[in-house]
Design a protein around this motif. Structure first.
Motif, PDB file in Angstrom:
ATOM      1  N   ALA A 167      23.164  12.713 -35.852  1.00 55.30           N
ATOM      2  CA  ALA A 167      24.231  12.139 -34.787  1.00 55.30           C
ATOM      3  C   ALA A 167      22.683  12.671 -33.780  1.00 55.30           C
ATOM      4  O   ALA A 167      23.790  12.060 -32.790  1.00 55.30           O
ATOM      5  CB  ALA A 167      25.022  13.408 -35.090  1.00 55.30           C
ATOM      6  N   LEU A 194      21.591  10.101 -32.409  1.00 53.12           N
ATOM      7  CA  LEU A 194      22.266   8.948 -31.801  1.00 53.12           C
ATOM      8  C   LEU A 194      22.238   9.549 -30.163  1.00 53.12           C
ATOM      9  O   LEU A 194      22.741   8.528 -29.360  1.00 53.12           O
ATOM     10  CB  LEU A 194      23.864   8.867 -32.316  1.00 53.12           C
ATOM     11  N   THR A 195      22.238  10.578 -30.025  1.00 52.40           N
ATOM     12  CA  THR A 195      22.868  11.032 -29.192  1.00 52.40           C
ATOM     13  C   THR A 195      21.777  10.921 -27.963  1.00 52.40           C
ATOM     14  O   THR A 195      21.525  10.930 -26.933  1.00 52.40           O
ATOM     15  CB  THR A 195      23.514  13.070 -28.470  1.00 52.40           C
ATOM     16  N   ARG A 238      29.969   6.566 -25.597  1.00 50.15           N
ATOM     17  CA  ARG A 238      29.628   6.369 -27.158  1.00 50.15           C
ATOM     18  C   ARG A 238      30.505   7.726 -28.860  1.00 50.15           C
ATOM     19  O   ARG A 238      30.343   7.600 -28.935  1.00 50.15           O
ATOM     20  CB  ARG A 238      27.995   5.594 -27.202  1.00 50.15           C
ATOM     21  N   ILE A 239      29.683   8.516 -28.021  1.00 48.84           N
ATOM     22  CA  ILE A 239      29.418   9.597 -28.823  1.00 48.84           C
ATOM     23  C   ILE A 239      31.321  10.306 -28.953  1.00 48.84           C
ATOM     24  O   ILE A 239      31.582  10.481 -30.063  1.00 48.84           O
ATOM     25  CB  ILE A 239      29.145  10.805 -28.387  1.00 48.84           C
ATOM     26  N   PRO A 270      33.915   6.859 -32.046  1.00 48.91           N
ATOM     27  CA  PRO A 270      33.213   7.016 -33.246  1.00 48.91           C
ATOM     28  C   PRO A 270      32.713   5.586 -33.823  1.00 48.91           C
ATOM     29  O   PRO A 270      31.918   5.330 -34.841  1.00 48.91           O
ATOM     30  CB  PRO A 270      34.165   7.705 -34.907  1.00 48.91           C
ATOM     31  N   HIS A 318      29.611   4.425 -33.580  1.00 47.90           N
ATOM     32  CA  HIS A 318      28.393   5.155 -33.745  1.00 47.90           C
ATOM     33  C   HIS A 318      27.604   4.211 -34.753  1.00 47.90           C
ATOM     34  O   HIS A 318      26.772   4.267 -35.741  1.00 47.90           O
ATOM     35  CB  HIS A 318      29.257   6.410 -34.562  1.00 47.90           C
ATOM     36  N   TYR A 355      28.526  -1.714 -32.085  1.00 46.56           N
ATOM     37  CA  TYR A 355      27.908  -1.251 -30.611  1.00 46.56           C
ATOM     38  C   TYR A 355      27.843  -2.517 -29.950  1.00 46.56           C
ATOM     39  O   TYR A 355      27.616  -2.646 -28.839  1.00 46.56           O
ATOM     40  CB  TYR A 355      27.031   0.004 -30.830  1.00 46.56           C
TER      41      TYR A 355
END
Length: 493
Positions: free
Chosen positions: A104, A107-108, A214-215, A218, A221, A226
């Motif tokens: 996670a 991702l950020t 985007r966060i 879900p 993700h 995406y």
């Protein structure tokens, strides 16, 4: 028939998953959590709120619950077990033993690729060995001239804005940090302060906005989904702008160094971080870009946020601001001369103020780790492989067992009066092998900007009702003030 078949397959899948997750399920039973979860979905519905402000309220709810339960709770998010920690003893054990960043978190920070901030351990470890010496005081002391010069430009911009009433501190400080990072890291002048509409500044702000968006969705993700969206195309456009800018600088710097190969140079010349990496690392252009993007993004955003939080806190606590000003007067007299490297060592109370601001409002309010092998915790329980850990920095910094009953109060003297009760009680720059290697750089930048600001201006809240009050917050990929750090500035002369 189809429905029955689907339900049969689903039950088989759940049975297999439950068997594989049996150790995590057993571990979770040892930790009480009074926040109710949605069946099957866990806490996913609660954690992914519609607005940045709502999201922070959900995050704070978990922080408060973690402290209420003694410093550790467990929570399911879909099929993932999260172990939320606000106890320095447990945090230190995990952050020294488990070095893999959680998916996670990757991702950020997707803009940085395999940059060392999020890279897997086999990539991170050799890069870290090269980067640590580059951020030593031997090289950092030369950067103070850049911070000092850019802080004077910041004052010029603030003088223009101050006469118009209240303003957003982060709006101006972010341009200061971007100009400072570009000059110290890349050796180029970005002119973000004098030209705020330029492409690089625009690309940075909007790429952060899209990552944040985007966060909270879900379904985005999953990268293949995406990539089908318009947001992905827009995001990659901003990433290309940042990467192209850095690639051009790297190419030019390689040619410049080749031309100077046999030239004796001044040892006191400021060498940007990029040049130091080229001289010592043997990095490929791809690696150089990834590591430079890490420095660019982290150095721009986190320092700007910490400086902005400190400014707002000083506005709401004028008695503390006056103490800082008295220290500045002792160091600088009534002059407005630029800050020098030697001055920073004497600004001890200002440093305590910055640390206290970072304690109450850490720009990165949690650190995520992935447990890649079973780990025995100090309490004797075994943290099972496959668990994701949220080291809750915000909650740890407000844990009364380590900070006292006034843990929610802004009191910089606590960093003078008593030493830390545990080394992991203060996690603003993380802890363990993957701590922030640029903490000295960040403190230099913040102390220079704030000392220059407070010598020129008295920082005021936008209303008397804000005096002594906590800051209303929101969260995207960082912790921010919900009103974008609004203050008023009053010239001292």
């Amino acid at each position: 028939m189809i429905v029955q078949l689907f339900m049969c397959v689903l039950l088989i899948y759940l049975a297999i998953w439950r068997w594989k997750a049996r150790h995590r399920i057993a571990f979770a039973k040892h930790f009480k959590n009074d926040i109710k979860a949605v069946p099957l979905l866990g806490l996913h519905v609660i954690a992914n709120c519609k607005t940045d402000h709502d999201r922070w309220k959900a995050i704070k709810m978990f922080a408060d619950e973690t402290l209420k339960q003694g410093g550790a709770i467990c929570a399911w998010n879909l099929h993932i077990l999260y172990f939320l920690v606000a106890d320095p003893v447990i945090s230190e054990c995990i952050m020294k033993s488990c070095l893999e960043k959680a998916d996670a978190m990757k991702l950020t920070l997707s803009i940085v690729g395999n940059g060392s901030a999020v890279a897997d351990v086999p990539i991170w470890r050799p890069r870290r060995k090269i980067l640590v010496p580059i951020f030593s005081p031997k090289y950092l002391m030369h950067f103070e001239k850049v911070f000092s010069k850019q802080s004077m430009i910041l004052m010029q911009q603030l003088k223009k804005a101050a006469s118009q009433g209240q303003l957003s501190m982060s709006k101006y400080v972010t341009r200061y940090t971007m100009d400072s990072v570009c000059e110290t890291a890349l050796g180029v002048e970005a002119h973000a302060q004098s030209n705020p509409d330029q492409k690089l500044h625009h690309a940075f702000l909007n790429s952060c906005r899209l990552i944040s968006d985007r966060i909270i969705k879900p379904w985005l993700h999953f990268t293949p989904i995406y990539k089908l969206t318009a947001d992905y195309k827009e995001f990659m456009g901003y990433v290309d702008t940042i990467y192209s800018f850095i690639q051009d600088v790297i190419t030019a710097k390689r040619k410049d160094l080749a031309a100077k190969n046999n030239v004796v140079e001044d040892e006191d010349r400021l060498k940007p971080i990029l040049e130091l990496m080229l001289e010592t690392s043997g990095y490929s252009d791809t690696t150089l870009i990834e590591e430079t993007v890490v420095i660019f993004t982290a150095g721009t955003d986190t320092s700007a946020l910490a400086t902005s939080f400190t400014s707002v806190l000083l506005a709401r606590h004028p008695e503390i601001q006056e103490k800082v000003y008295q220290e500045l007067t002792q160091v600088f007299g009534d002059s407005k001369r630029p800050v020098q490297f030697e001055d920073l060592h004497h600004l001890k109370y200002l440093e305590c103020v910055i640390k206290e601001s970072l304690r109450l409002y850490p720009p990165a309010p949690f650190v995520l780790r992935k447990i890649d092998k079973d780990l025995e915790l100090p309490n004797g329980l075994t943290l099972p492989k496959g668990t994701s850990v949220i080291n809750n920095v915000y909650a740890t910094h407000r844990n009364p067992a380590y900070w006292g009953d006034d843990a929610d109060q802004f009191r910089p003297e606590r960093f003078i009066d008593t030493p830390l009760t545990h080394p992991a009680a203060f996690l603003a720059f993380s802890t363990g092998p993957r701590n922030c290697i640029a903490y000295r750089y960040a403190m230099m930048s913040m102390k220079t900007a704030l000392s220059t600001l407070l010598r020129h201006f008295r920082v005021l809240p936008i209303s008397e009702e804000e005096l002594g009050q906590p800051i209303d917050l929101k969260f995207d990929i960082m912790l921010r003030a919900n009103d974008d750090f609004q203050v008023k500035l009053e010239p001292r002369n």
